[in-house]
Design a protein around this motif. Structure first.
Motif, mmCIF file in Angstrom:
data_model
loop_
_atom_site.group_PDB
_atom_site.id
_atom_site.type_symbol
_atom_site.label_atom_id
_atom_site.label_comp_id
_atom_site.label_asym_id
_atom_site.label_seq_id
_atom_site.Cartn_x
_atom_site.Cartn_y
_atom_site.Cartn_z
ATOM 1 N N VAL A 118 -13.458 -6.561 -5.393
ATOM 2 C CA VAL A 118 -13.823 -5.341 -4.725
ATOM 3 C C VAL A 118 -12.349 -4.625 -4.588
ATOM 4 C CG1 VAL A 118 -16.590 -5.596 -4.014
ATOM 5 C CG2 VAL A 118 -14.872 -5.809 -2.665
ATOM 6 N N ASP A 119 -12.525 -3.505 -4.287
ATOM 7 C CA ASP A 119 -11.269 -2.622 -4.514
ATOM 8 C C ASP A 119 -11.167 -2.270 -2.428
ATOM 9 O OD1 ASP A 119 -9.078 -0.887 -4.131
ATOM 10 O OD2 ASP A 119 -9.919 0.904 -4.449
ATOM 11 N N PHE A 120 -10.916 -2.643 -1.964
ATOM 12 C CA PHE A 120 -11.044 -3.050 -0.326
ATOM 13 C C PHE A 120 -9.715 -2.704 0.336
ATOM 14 C CE2 PHE A 120 -12.562 -5.010 3.733
ATOM 15 C CZ PHE A 120 -12.031 -4.141 4.567
ATOM 16 N N ARG A 121 -8.961 -1.293 0.499
ATOM 17 C CA ARG A 121 -7.620 -0.936 0.952
ATOM 18 C C ARG A 121 -6.920 -0.917 2.074
ATOM 19 N NH1 ARG A 121 -6.771 3.216 -3.875
ATOM 20 N NH2 ARG A 121 -7.094 2.063 -5.359
ATOM 21 N N VAL A 122 -6.222 -0.936 2.412
ATOM 22 C CA VAL A 122 -5.415 -1.055 3.740
ATOM 23 C C VAL A 122 -5.661 0.444 4.187
ATOM 24 C CG1 VAL A 122 -3.182 -0.977 4.524
ATOM 25 C CG2 VAL A 122 -3.635 -2.908 3.347
ATOM 26 N N PRO A 123 -6.265 0.642 5.310
ATOM 27 C CA PRO A 123 -6.924 2.130 6.089
ATOM 28 C C PRO A 123 -4.804 2.802 5.879
ATOM 29 C CG PRO A 123 -6.355 0.171 7.489
ATOM 30 C CD PRO A 123 -6.103 -0.157 6.077
ATOM 31 N N PRO A 124 -4.873 3.651 5.542
ATOM 32 C CA PRO A 124 -4.024 4.576 5.058
ATOM 33 C C PRO A 124 -3.149 4.467 6.719
ATOM 34 C CG PRO A 124 -5.849 5.915 4.507
ATOM 35 C CD PRO A 124 -6.408 5.042 5.267
ATOM 36 N N ALA A 125 -3.646 5.103 7.487
ATOM 37 C CA ALA A 125 -2.848 4.813 9.182
ATOM 38 C C ALA A 125 -1.375 3.586 9.035
ATOM 39 C CB ALA A 125 -3.979 5.073 9.924
ATOM 40 N N LEU A 126 -1.952 2.628 7.714
ATOM 41 C CA LEU A 126 -1.328 1.499 8.012
ATOM 42 C C LEU A 126 -0.513 1.193 6.710
ATOM 43 C CD1 LEU A 126 -3.547 -0.914 10.443
ATOM 44 C CD2 LEU A 126 -1.037 0.332 10.623
ATOM 45 N N ASP A 127 -0.506 1.699 6.323
ATOM 46 C CA ASP A 127 0.100 1.999 4.888
ATOM 47 C C ASP A 127 1.125 2.155 4.560
ATOM 48 O OD1 ASP A 127 0.600 1.273 2.318
ATOM 49 O OD2 ASP A 127 -0.963 2.317 1.429
ATOM 50 N N PHE A 128 2.055 1.505 5.262
ATOM 51 C CA PHE A 128 3.981 2.250 5.303
ATOM 52 C C PHE A 128 4.288 0.842 5.960
ATOM 53 C CE2 PHE A 128 2.092 3.376 9.795
ATOM 54 C CZ PHE A 128 2.946 2.547 10.573
ATOM 55 N N PRO A 129 5.918 0.393 5.651
ATOM 56 C CA PRO A 129 6.278 -0.264 5.956
ATOM 57 C C PRO A 129 6.684 0.042 6.921
ATOM 58 C CG PRO A 129 7.425 0.812 4.233
ATOM 59 C CD PRO A 129 6.634 2.112 4.443
ATOM 60 N N VAL A 213 -6.985 -10.862 -1.401
ATOM 61 C CA VAL A 213 -8.352 -10.208 -2.426
ATOM 62 C C VAL A 213 -9.442 -10.588 -1.920
ATOM 63 C CG1 VAL A 213 -8.130 -9.719 -4.728
ATOM 64 C CG2 VAL A 213 -6.105 -11.605 -4.211
ATOM 65 N N THR A 214 -10.761 -9.694 -2.412
ATOM 66 C CA THR A 214 -11.943 -9.763 -1.897
ATOM 67 C C THR A 214 -12.862 -9.780 -2.869
ATOM 68 O OG1 THR A 214 -11.512 -7.927 -0.019
ATOM 69 C CG2 THR A 214 -13.490 -8.953 -0.489
ATOM 70 N N GLN A 215 -13.016 -10.973 -3.365
ATOM 71 C CA GLN A 215 -13.754 -11.418 -4.190
ATOM 72 C C GLN A 215 -15.038 -12.496 -4.173
ATOM 73 O OE1 GLN A 215 -10.842 -12.079 -7.124
ATOM 74 N NE2 GLN A 215 -10.715 -14.062 -6.722
ATOM 75 N N SER A 216 -15.863 -12.992 -4.792
ATOM 76 C CA SER A 216 -16.967 -14.111 -4.289
ATOM 77 C C SER A 216 -16.035 -15.102 -4.555
ATOM 78 C CB SER A 216 -17.926 -13.717 -5.594
ATOM 79 O OG SER A 216 -17.410 -13.393 -6.726
ATOM 80 N N ASN A 217 -15.273 -15.150 -4.772
ATOM 81 C CA ASN A 217 -14.534 -16.517 -5.025
ATOM 82 C C ASN A 217 -13.681 -17.221 -4.037
ATOM 83 O OD1 ASN A 217 -12.386 -15.669 -5.504
ATOM 84 N ND2 ASN A 217 -11.921 -17.956 -7.205
ATOM 85 N N MET A 218 -13.694 -16.050 -2.859
ATOM 86 C CA MET A 218 -12.572 -16.289 -1.875
ATOM 87 C C MET A 218 -12.732 -17.499 -0.411
ATOM 88 S SD MET A 218 -13.405 -12.593 0.198
ATOM 89 C CE MET A 218 -12.362 -12.979 1.321
ATOM 90 N N ALA A 219 -13.825 -17.640 -0.378
ATOM 91 C CA ALA A 219 -14.073 -18.521 0.273
ATOM 92 C C ALA A 219 -14.169 -20.097 -0.093
ATOM 93 C CB ALA A 219 -15.753 -18.421 -0.011
ATOM 94 N N GLY A 220 -14.390 -20.150 -1.802
ATOM 95 C CA GLY A 220 -14.061 -21.047 -2.188
ATOM 96 C C GLY A 220 -12.485 -21.810 -1.981
ATOM 97 N N LEU A 221 -11.205 -21.164 -2.064
ATOM 98 C CA LEU A 221 -10.335 -21.215 -1.570
ATOM 99 C C LEU A 221 -9.346 -21.270 -0.691
ATOM 100 C CD1 LEU A 221 -8.695 -17.585 -3.676
ATOM 101 C CD2 LEU A 221 -9.020 -20.391 -4.685
ATOM 102 N N LEU A 222 -10.498 -20.379 0.645
ATOM 103 C CA LEU A 222 -9.783 -20.802 1.933
ATOM 104 C C LEU A 222 -10.826 -22.038 2.154
ATOM 105 C CD1 LEU A 222 -8.694 -17.403 3.038
ATOM 106 C CD2 LEU A 222 -7.931 -19.976 3.566
ATOM 107 N N GLY A 223 -11.714 -22.085 2.041
ATOM 108 C CA GLY A 223 -12.255 -23.495 2.599
ATOM 109 C C GLY A 223 -12.156 -24.958 3.180
#
Lengths: 315, 410
Positions: A118-129, A213-223
């Motif tokens: 899913v398209d989970f974006r960084v909040p604009p307030a923190l989107d800078f170097p 990345v926010t996706q349905s296998n992220m638990a499996g990757l980090l578990g």
């Protein structure tokens, strides 16, 4: 070279702290209930997806508070209405219950949000170097991740060491029966701890969601790696989990940046062995095996110090 | 009453087979979950769209075309289970693309299946797995490939890079499996021959679709002092690589196979890499060819701006229909024979042909560059306002490389 070391150090601490956010919840649950919660990483994923959905409706900052609360409530409910019933049938049943729960959560997430990221974006307030070291930018959001993780770590320590509830929880880690005999409602403490533990995982999910990345296998990757943290750190030891998290963060990140292989240290194999399976082992670089190094660490710890780095109870 | 039940009991299975023959089922085996899902789902939509297109024209030999979606999670083992499931339900054509490791397993499986089940053969249409071995040492009569293999692509890409003097230090980063391995070895070999002055400062392999943050790898590329990167990464691995590069402010030239994939264009725009990213493909939206432009418009209108990624899938489906008509049958063996050596006017214009020796399709290839649209190109990508520009076109006959395939035909 110096640049690589500085950036890698920052990356390692960041990854380590995220691991700790999740592992802290798991380690407390593990030691109190005696159950390895296989679904712990699933609550991390729930946090990320709740965070995504809520941030669509009311923005990122409220989501950072609401999503973990929701996940924590679900966690508490799971303990009260699921685990507690299963508990009568012993630890194996509990283990299997959480194992099944992980699959169930994954299925539900896939039904609701689909299988693609899913398209989970960084909040604009923190989107800078945030700052630039040696011409490499360090994103502000990553700085925020780092600071948030450290803040939560300190808050957690203070609650555990300085408050009454923290003392009871700590006592229950080492002497669960004694705490019960002293008249505390151990059941309610368990529920609370389980809820807080899962909420912590969910916080990590909301924070990490936009950056990874926010996706349905992220638990499996980090578990799986969470269990490495808990075992290496020592059962029930929060400082242990902290050290293990950072250790794994450093091991993985720095391993990636190393190109060395056995052939570089000892020279290439003689031509007679160049085509055998030996040559594979000989030429593989540290960077290539980086993803499995934490598991090597797990095996070594189990072999030489089964109670973990700072653990007090035998497994 | 009893007779009726009996009659029904006999009639129903017959109806079933009669119905099954009314449709041409194509089993689509690709990741519909996990790290490859973003790519696999769009592939599915593409094939469904192309099937509808055929159906609107009366199907294949009057039979309706149906796409059967099967999720393999980018896993070879799971793919074989799905393939068996598809075959059991009457599928005689399989199509797959993501992951040469999967493609190798499927090709093997189909070949063996055909040996054991004469008269019930299955064909495997590969639309994206580009490991050269599939049309060389491991070629099979049942396997047809519509994408250019990675050697052909690297040949075209290095021919272009040959003329770019600013490339001095090169970094290779690829996924650790058969395809990534073939990209890095061919890139090294071809550059050594064409541009021996280029210094290769890094040659990285990372696990396939397992990395959630490429920051450590980007730090390493930066430290190496590279000015150019070659990567065969696809799906999540490409988008995340570019995302991490954008976050760190890494400015290098990128020579890629799959920059057009999900999230790629967005990451390039975020990193402000104007005209810095190149891709080698058989077609992009902005090719000046009336029919493909019309098709692109209709496709984007239907799927909310989604780019038509797979001109080769259109070639595949249209050639299947053509071959069936030529053979006057949808029997796989006859269709395969009709496909061998077939000439075809490809989707983006120009001539292509299916080489009989190894079942590799040859078609015009393009090197395209991503950035601001200057010459009123009609299409942008992922609503970034930036689009692809063709910088080089290589005709089909110039992409022909020799094959070592020794095929046994039925």
């Amino acid at each position: 070279m110096l640049e690589l070391i500085v950036i890698s150090t920052l990356n390692s601490i960041l990854f380590g702290m995220l691991l700790f956010l999740m592992a802290s919840g798991l380690t407390v649950i593990f030691s109190m209930l005696g159950v390895l919660n296989f679904a712990h990483a699933s609550f991390y994923m729930l946090g990320a997806f709740f965070g995504f959905q809520i941030s669509r409706w009311v923005g990122f900052w409220p989501a950072l508070v609401i999503a973990p609360l929701l996940a924590g409530l679900i966690g508490a409910a799971v303990e009260r209405y699921g685990l507690r019933r299963v508990h009568r049938n012993g630890h194996v049943a509990e283990l299997l219950f959480t194992f099944g729960l992980a699959f169930a959560i994954e299925e539900v997430v896939q039904i609701i949000w689909g299988k693609s990221p899913v398209d989970f974006r960084v909040p604009p307030a923190l989107d800078f170097p945030a700052f630039t070291i040696f011409s490499t930018n360090y994103p502000a959001y990553k700085m925020f991740m780092l600071l948030a993780s450290i803040a939560i770590f300190i808050a957690l320590l203070l609650v555990l060491k300085r408050t009454r509830i923290g003392m009871i929880v700590q006592a229950a880690l080492t002497h669960p029966h004694m705490v019960g005999h002293l008249g505390h409602n151990v059941g309610r403490i368990f529920m609370l701890v389980f809820g807080v533990g899962t909420a912590l995982a969910a916080v990590a999910g909301v924070i990490a969601g936009p950056a990874l990345v926010t996706q349905s296998n992220m638990a499996g990757l980090l578990g799986p790696i969470l269990f490495v943290v808990v075992v290496v750190g020592g059962l029930g030891s929060l400082p242990g989990a902290f050290i293990a998290s950072l250790l794994i963060g450093f091991v993985q990140t720095f391993a990636v940046s190393m190109n060395g292989s056995l052939s570089e240290v000892f020279g290439p194999l003689s031509p007679a062995y160049a085509t055998t399976w030996l040559s594979d082992i000989w030429n593989v670089t540290v960077a290539q095996v980086a993803p499995v190094l934490p598991y090597v660490l797990l095996v070594l710890i189990l072999a030489f110090r089964p109670m973990g780095l700072l653990g007090t109870r035998e497994t | 009453m009893r007779k009726l039940v009996l009659a029904a009991a006999f009639a129903f299975p017959l109806c079933g087979t009669a119905l099954a023959q009314e449709t041409v089922k194509i089993g689509y085996i690709d990741p519909l979950s996990g790290g490859g899902a973003s790519v696999g789902e769009i592939g599915l939509k593409t094939f469904q769209y192309l099937a509808e297109e055929l159906n609107a024209k009366g199907g294949i030999l009057g039979k309706k075309v149906e796409i059967v979606p099967l999720d393999n999670k980018t896993n070879p083992q799971e793919s074989l289970i799905q393939a068996q499931k598809a075959i059991d339900s009457g599928v005689r054509y399989l199509t797959q693309g993501n992951g040469s490791s999967v493609a190798g397993a499927l090709s093997d499986f189909v070949t063996k299946y055909n040996e054991r089940n004469p008269g019930k053969e299955v064909l495997y249409f590969n639309y994206a797995a580009v490991d050269p071995i599939l049309t060389n040492d491991k070629c099979s009569f049942a396997h047809f490939r519509w994408d250019a293999n990675s050697d052909i692509k690297m040949e075209a890409l290095t021919n272009y890079m040959k003329g770019v003097p600013s490339i001095k230090k090169l970094y290779l980063i690829n996924q650790d499996y058969s395809f990534g391995e073939s990209v890095r070895t061919t890139a090294r070999a071809m550059l050594k021959e064409k541009r021996p002055d280029i210094e290769i400062v890094g040659d990285e392999k990372h696990p396939l679709l397992k990395i959630t943050d490429f920051a450590p790898y980007i730090a390493k590329i930066k430290a190496s002092g590279a000015d150019t990167v070659i990567t065969g990464n696809w799906g999540q691995d490409f988008a995340l690589l570019l995302k991490a590069a954008a976050d760190a402010g890494l400015k290098v030239g990128w020579y890629t196979y799959y920059a057009g994939g999900a999230g790629g264009p967005t990451a390039i725009k975020q990193g402000n890499l104007n005209d810095q990213v190149y891709t080698i493909v058989e077609g992009v939206a902005n090719i000046d060819h009336k029919e493909s432009v019309e098709f692109e418009k209709a496709f984007r209108a239907k799927y909310n701006g989604q780019t038509f990624w797979y001109p080769r899938a259109a070639n595949e489906m249209r050639m299947l229909a053509l071959a069936a008509e030529k053979a006057k049958s949808i029997e796989p063996v006859k269709v395969a024979a009709a496909l061998e050596g077939m000439d075809f006017n490809v989707f983006t214009g120009g001539k292509g042909f299916m080489r009989k020796d190894d079942h590799q399709f040859f078609q015009p290839m393009y090197v395209a560059q991503f950035g601001e649209m200057k010459n009123k190109e009609p299409f942008d990508e992922e609503k970034t306002g930036w689009g692809w520009k063709v910088v080089a076109k290589i005709d089909a006959d110039k992409t022909v490389l020799p094959t070592t395939c020794k095929m046994t035909r039925p």
